[in-house]
Design a protein around this motif. Sequence first.
Motif, PDB file in Angstrom:
ATOM      1  N   THR A 157       0.773  -1.218   0.127  1.00  0.00           N
ATOM      2  CA  THR A 157      -0.026  -0.019  -0.062  1.00  0.00           C
ATOM      3  C   THR A 157       0.831   1.249  -0.016  1.00  0.00           C
ATOM      4  OG1 THR A 157      -0.116  -0.132   2.422  1.00  0.00           O
ATOM      5  CG2 THR A 157      -1.874  -1.203   1.286  1.00  0.00           C
ATOM      6  N   SER A 158       2.159   1.329   0.051  1.00  0.00           N
ATOM      7  CA  SER A 158       3.062   2.378  -0.050  1.00  0.00           C
ATOM      8  C   SER A 158       2.840   3.159  -1.239  1.00  0.00           C
ATOM      9  CB  SER A 158       4.419   1.877   0.231  1.00  0.00           C
ATOM     10  OG  SER A 158       4.658   1.288   1.517  1.00  0.00           O
ATOM     11  N   LYS A 159       2.550   2.729  -2.227  1.00  0.00           N
ATOM     12  CA  LYS A 159       2.362   3.153  -3.580  1.00  0.00           C
ATOM     13  C   LYS A 159       0.881   2.743  -4.013  1.00  0.00           C
ATOM     14  CE  LYS A 159       5.431   4.396  -6.517  1.00  0.00           C
ATOM     15  NZ  LYS A 159       6.509   4.613  -7.320  1.00  0.00           N
ATOM     16  N   PRO A 160       0.274   3.349  -5.061  1.00  0.00           N
ATOM     17  CA  PRO A 160      -0.931   3.103  -5.521  1.00  0.00           C
ATOM     18  C   PRO A 160      -0.456   2.295  -6.680  1.00  0.00           C
ATOM     19  CG  PRO A 160      -0.358   5.565  -6.272  1.00  0.00           C
ATOM     20  CD  PRO A 160       0.350   5.125  -5.099  1.00  0.00           C
ATOM     21  N   GLY A 161      -1.506   1.252  -6.801  1.00  0.00           N
ATOM     22  CA  GLY A 161      -1.414   0.200  -7.998  1.00  0.00           C
ATOM     23  C   GLY A 161      -0.410  -0.911  -7.842  1.00  0.00           C
ATOM     24  N   PRO A 162       0.046  -1.856  -8.487  1.00  0.00           N
ATOM     25  CA  PRO A 162       0.769  -2.941  -8.321  1.00  0.00           C
ATOM     26  C   PRO A 162       2.200  -2.765  -8.390  1.00  0.00           C
ATOM     27  CG  PRO A 162      -0.126  -3.178 -10.572  1.00  0.00           C
ATOM     28  CD  PRO A 162      -0.923  -2.039  -9.834  1.00  0.00           C
ATOM     29  N   GLU A 163       2.609  -1.697  -7.463  1.00  0.00           N
ATOM     30  CA  GLU A 163       4.250  -1.181  -7.716  1.00  0.00           C
ATOM     31  C   GLU A 163       4.657  -1.045  -6.287  1.00  0.00           C
ATOM     32  OE1 GLU A 163       4.752   2.607  -9.844  1.00  0.00           O
ATOM     33  OE2 GLU A 163       2.504   2.376 -10.528  1.00  0.00           O
ATOM     34  N   PHE A 164       6.066  -1.508  -6.413  1.00  0.00           N
ATOM     35  CA  PHE A 164       6.753  -1.334  -5.100  1.00  0.00           C
ATOM     36  C   PHE A 164       7.369   0.021  -4.894  1.00  0.00           C
ATOM     37  CE2 PHE A 164       8.322  -5.755  -5.018  1.00  0.00           C
ATOM     38  CZ  PHE A 164       7.700  -6.177  -4.058  1.00  0.00           C
ATOM     39  N   SER A 165       7.382   0.483  -3.576  1.00  0.00           N
ATOM     40  CA  SER A 165       8.212   1.805  -3.333  1.00  0.00           C
ATOM     41  C   SER A 165       9.513   1.336  -3.428  1.00  0.00           C
ATOM     42  CB  SER A 165       7.920   2.029  -1.664  1.00  0.00           C
ATOM     43  OG  SER A 165       8.361   1.216  -0.827  1.00  0.00           O
ATOM     44  N   THR A 166      10.375   2.401  -3.441  1.00  0.00           N
ATOM     45  CA  THR A 166      11.907   2.483  -3.605  1.00  0.00           C
ATOM     46  C   THR A 166      12.535   1.310  -2.592  1.00  0.00           C
ATOM     47  OG1 THR A 166      11.861   4.665  -4.565  1.00  0.00           O
ATOM     48  CG2 THR A 166      13.933   3.665  -3.824  1.00  0.00           C
ATOM     49  N   SER A 167      11.999   1.480  -1.437  1.00  0.00           N
ATOM     50  CA  SER A 167      12.408   0.708  -0.426  1.00  0.00           C
ATOM     51  C   SER A 167      12.116  -0.821  -0.463  1.00  0.00           C
ATOM     52  CB  SER A 167      12.257   1.312   0.847  1.00  0.00           C
ATOM     53  OG  SER A 167      10.800   1.262   1.311  1.00  0.00           O
ATOM     54  N   GLN A 168      10.853  -0.923  -0.976  1.00  0.00           N
ATOM     55  CA  GLN A 168      10.392  -2.381  -1.085  1.00  0.00           C
ATOM     56  C   GLN A 168      11.095  -2.906  -2.391  1.00  0.00           C
ATOM     57  OE1 GLN A 168       6.226  -1.313  -1.541  1.00  0.00           O
ATOM     58  NE2 GLN A 168       5.916  -1.651   0.815  1.00  0.00           N
ATOM     59  N   LEU A 169      11.224  -2.083  -3.392  1.00  0.00           N
ATOM     60  CA  LEU A 169      12.048  -2.646  -4.541  1.00  0.00           C
ATOM     61  C   LEU A 169      13.577  -2.961  -4.192  1.00  0.00           C
ATOM     62  CD1 LEU A 169      11.837  -3.252  -7.607  1.00  0.00           C
ATOM     63  CD2 LEU A 169      12.522  -1.011  -8.044  1.00  0.00           C
ATOM     64  N   THR A 170      14.191  -2.374  -3.636  1.00  0.00           N
ATOM     65  CA  THR A 170      15.585  -2.444  -3.042  1.00  0.00           C
ATOM     66  C   THR A 170      15.599  -3.846  -2.274  1.00  0.00           C
ATOM     67  OG1 THR A 170      15.966  -0.062  -3.021  1.00  0.00           O
ATOM     68  CG2 THR A 170      17.518  -1.767  -1.648  1.00  0.00           C
ATOM     69  N   PHE A 171      14.586  -4.022  -1.300  1.00  0.00           N
ATOM     70  CA  PHE A 171      14.507  -5.215  -0.839  1.00  0.00           C
ATOM     71  C   PHE A 171      14.391  -6.391  -1.472  1.00  0.00           C
ATOM     72  CE2 PHE A 171      11.903  -8.646   0.979  1.00  0.00           C
ATOM     73  CZ  PHE A 171      12.932  -9.379   2.258  1.00  0.00           C
ATOM     74  N   ALA A 172      13.333  -6.312  -2.284  1.00  0.00           N
ATOM     75  CA  ALA A 172      12.889  -7.507  -3.296  1.00  0.00           C
ATOM     76  C   ALA A 172      14.269  -7.782  -4.403  1.00  0.00           C
ATOM     77  CB  ALA A 172      11.951  -7.093  -4.258  1.00  0.00           C
ATOM     78  N   ALA A 173      15.100  -6.794  -4.700  1.00  0.00           N
ATOM     79  CA  ALA A 173      16.067  -7.005  -5.455  1.00  0.00           C
ATOM     80  C   ALA A 173      17.313  -7.701  -5.010  1.00  0.00           C
ATOM     81  CB  ALA A 173      16.668  -5.697  -5.992  1.00  0.00           C
ATOM     82  N   LEU A 174      17.569  -7.392  -3.568  1.00  0.00           N
ATOM     83  CA  LEU A 174      18.641  -8.012  -2.648  1.00  0.00           C
ATOM     84  C   LEU A 174      18.293  -9.092  -2.490  1.00  0.00           C
ATOM     85  CD1 LEU A 174      19.707  -4.829  -0.386  1.00  0.00           C
ATOM     86  CD2 LEU A 174      21.017  -5.830  -2.285  1.00  0.00           C
ATOM     87  N   ALA A 175      16.959  -9.467  -1.990  1.00  0.00           N
ATOM     88  CA  ALA A 175      16.398 -10.873  -1.615  1.00  0.00           C
ATOM     89  C   ALA A 175      16.741 -11.885  -2.818  1.00  0.00           C
ATOM     90  CB  ALA A 175      15.243 -10.904  -1.271  1.00  0.00           C
ATOM     91  N   SER A 176      16.136 -11.503  -3.915  1.00  0.00           N
ATOM     92  CA  SER A 176      16.512 -12.234  -5.160  1.00  0.00           C
ATOM     93  C   SER A 176      17.836 -12.564  -5.562  1.00  0.00           C
ATOM     94  CB  SER A 176      15.988 -11.366  -6.525  1.00  0.00           C
ATOM     95  OG  SER A 176      14.533 -11.038  -6.433  1.00  0.00           O
ATOM     96  N   LEU A 177      18.830 -11.496  -5.236  1.00  0.00           N
ATOM     97  CA  LEU A 177      20.246 -12.018  -5.545  1.00  0.00           C
ATOM     98  C   LEU A 177      20.843 -12.853  -4.560  1.00  0.00           C
ATOM     99  CD1 LEU A 177      21.623  -8.415  -6.629  1.00  0.00           C
ATOM    100  CD2 LEU A 177      21.447 -10.376  -8.017  1.00  0.00           C
ATOM    101  N   VAL A 178      20.476 -12.527  -3.084  1.00  0.00           N
ATOM    102  CA  VAL A 178      20.918 -13.521  -1.868  1.00  0.00           C
ATOM    103  C   VAL A 178      20.646 -14.906  -2.311  1.00  0.00           C
ATOM    104  CG1 VAL A 178      20.765 -14.032   0.433  1.00  0.00           C
ATOM    105  CG2 VAL A 178      21.070 -11.628  -0.341  1.00  0.00           C
ATOM    106  N   LEU A 179      19.161 -15.291  -2.543  1.00  0.00           N
ATOM    107  CA  LEU A 179      18.673 -16.439  -2.673  1.00  0.00           C
ATOM    108  C   LEU A 179      19.254 -17.134  -3.812  1.00  0.00           C
ATOM    109  CD1 LEU A 179      14.800 -16.026  -2.012  1.00  0.00           C
ATOM    110  CD2 LEU A 179      16.509 -17.202  -0.480  1.00  0.00           C
ATOM    111  N   TYR A 180      19.391 -16.448  -5.037  1.00  0.00           N
ATOM    112  CA  TYR A 180      20.048 -17.018  -6.156  1.00  0.00           C
ATOM    113  C   TYR A 180      21.504 -17.311  -6.064  1.00  0.00           C
ATOM    114  CZ  TYR A 180      21.395 -17.794 -10.922  1.00  0.00           C
ATOM    115  OH  TYR A 180      21.877 -18.484 -12.268  1.00  0.00           O
ATOM    116  N   GLY A 181      22.168 -16.368  -5.277  1.00  0.00           N
ATOM    117  CA  GLY A 181      23.648 -16.923  -5.047  1.00  0.00           C
ATOM    118  C   GLY A 181      23.671 -18.189  -4.064  1.00  0.00           C
ATOM    119  N   LEU A 182      22.812 -18.097  -2.928  1.00  0.00           N
ATOM    120  CA  LEU A 182      22.901 -19.356  -2.176  1.00  0.00           C
ATOM    121  C   LEU A 182      22.622 -20.387  -2.868  1.00  0.00           C
ATOM    122  CD1 LEU A 182      20.877 -17.905   1.077  1.00  0.00           C
ATOM    123  CD2 LEU A 182      23.322 -18.830   0.848  1.00  0.00           C
ATOM    124  N   PHE A 183      21.663 -20.450  -3.835  1.00  0.00           N
ATOM    125  CA  PHE A 183      21.127 -21.628  -4.678  1.00  0.00           C
ATOM    126  C   PHE A 183      22.163 -22.273  -5.754  1.00  0.00           C
ATOM    127  CE2 PHE A 183      19.840 -23.438  -8.929  1.00  0.00           C
ATOM    128  CZ  PHE A 183      19.184 -24.647  -8.377  1.00  0.00           C
TER     129      PHE A 183
END
Length: 369
Positions: A157-183
Amino acid sequence: MIVRLRELASRWTEAVPVLAVLLLAVTWGRDLAGVWVGLVTLVLALAVLAAVHHAEVVAHRVGEPLGSLVLAVAVTIIEVALIVTLMLDGGDKSATLARDTVFAAVMITCNGIMGLSLLAASLRHRVAVFNPEGTGAALATVATIATLSLVLPTFTTSKPGPEFSTSQLTFAALASLVLYGLFVATQTVRHRSYFLPINRSGEVIDAASADDTAERPSNRAAYTSLTMLTLALVGVVGLAKGVSPTIESGVEAAGMPHAVVGVIIALLVLLPETIAALRAARRDRVQISLNLALGSAMASIGLTIPAVAVASIWLSGPLVLGLSATHMVLLALTVVVGTLTVVPGRATPLQGGVHLVLLAAYLVLAVNP
């Protein structure tokens, strides 16, 4: 005679990647029409076949699961470059391009490549066998990254529509990289045996030494194939971008949603992995096929989301990542069915057919939402 045929095959697979890159240089940034579209399409198809050949040479040299990883990562890196380039050039209508292409890649890999591989192997060998430990870990990682990156934006709910806020997008990007690296660390170092093919008795097969009777390529041949693979993939993705205006025009003329463009791009880019996975399945190396399928899905999300997060700094329009309700249902059903397929470590043609029906449902709803 056989030796001469092999020499001829080797020559065309080395010539086509170079031809593809040269054609890409000639056609880059130009509007293609008529004969040029046909020529680009032909060279693109040949480059796909050449990429599969060189990927198999590299895989035979380095063994599994590194062989699957090389092709999956190489394709995905260039796919990400294509997505970011199209987003930077496409204006507001490209706001959903990353989401559409990534979700299309997930559905094609987890249902299309996986379903075709299971069906091909089980029809030829009665039952497809694979290692549920490694495959289950890969599926769990894909499900987690896909949910964090493509489902959560619809509910934040931080931004209207199906979008991430800047901090949420940063977290999603870092989480994706970490999980991919672990895999990748799990797949290639700590638990490599979980991702190797197994025989009917459940014993691990070291694909580098036991795959077929062919002699392992030399280092020189492997490096040559790696170079040719890179050139071929650059050609495939670059030429796909060249014909993308024709694809977009055709989609608009047919009255189909713009999301279909992302589906077609994903189909073109994933063609080398699809062919490689099918060939492995027919040799009863189903684990290699599943490594390619799930590894490609994971790399597609794990590398694309961080890339578009960085690109969003320069993008003037919105970055829409959240899936619609229909697509969330398809993703949930894919994860549930995939889990039930993976857990036994064995699959019949029924499981392959179920996954292919899910892909067909996605394609039908993409064209006619």
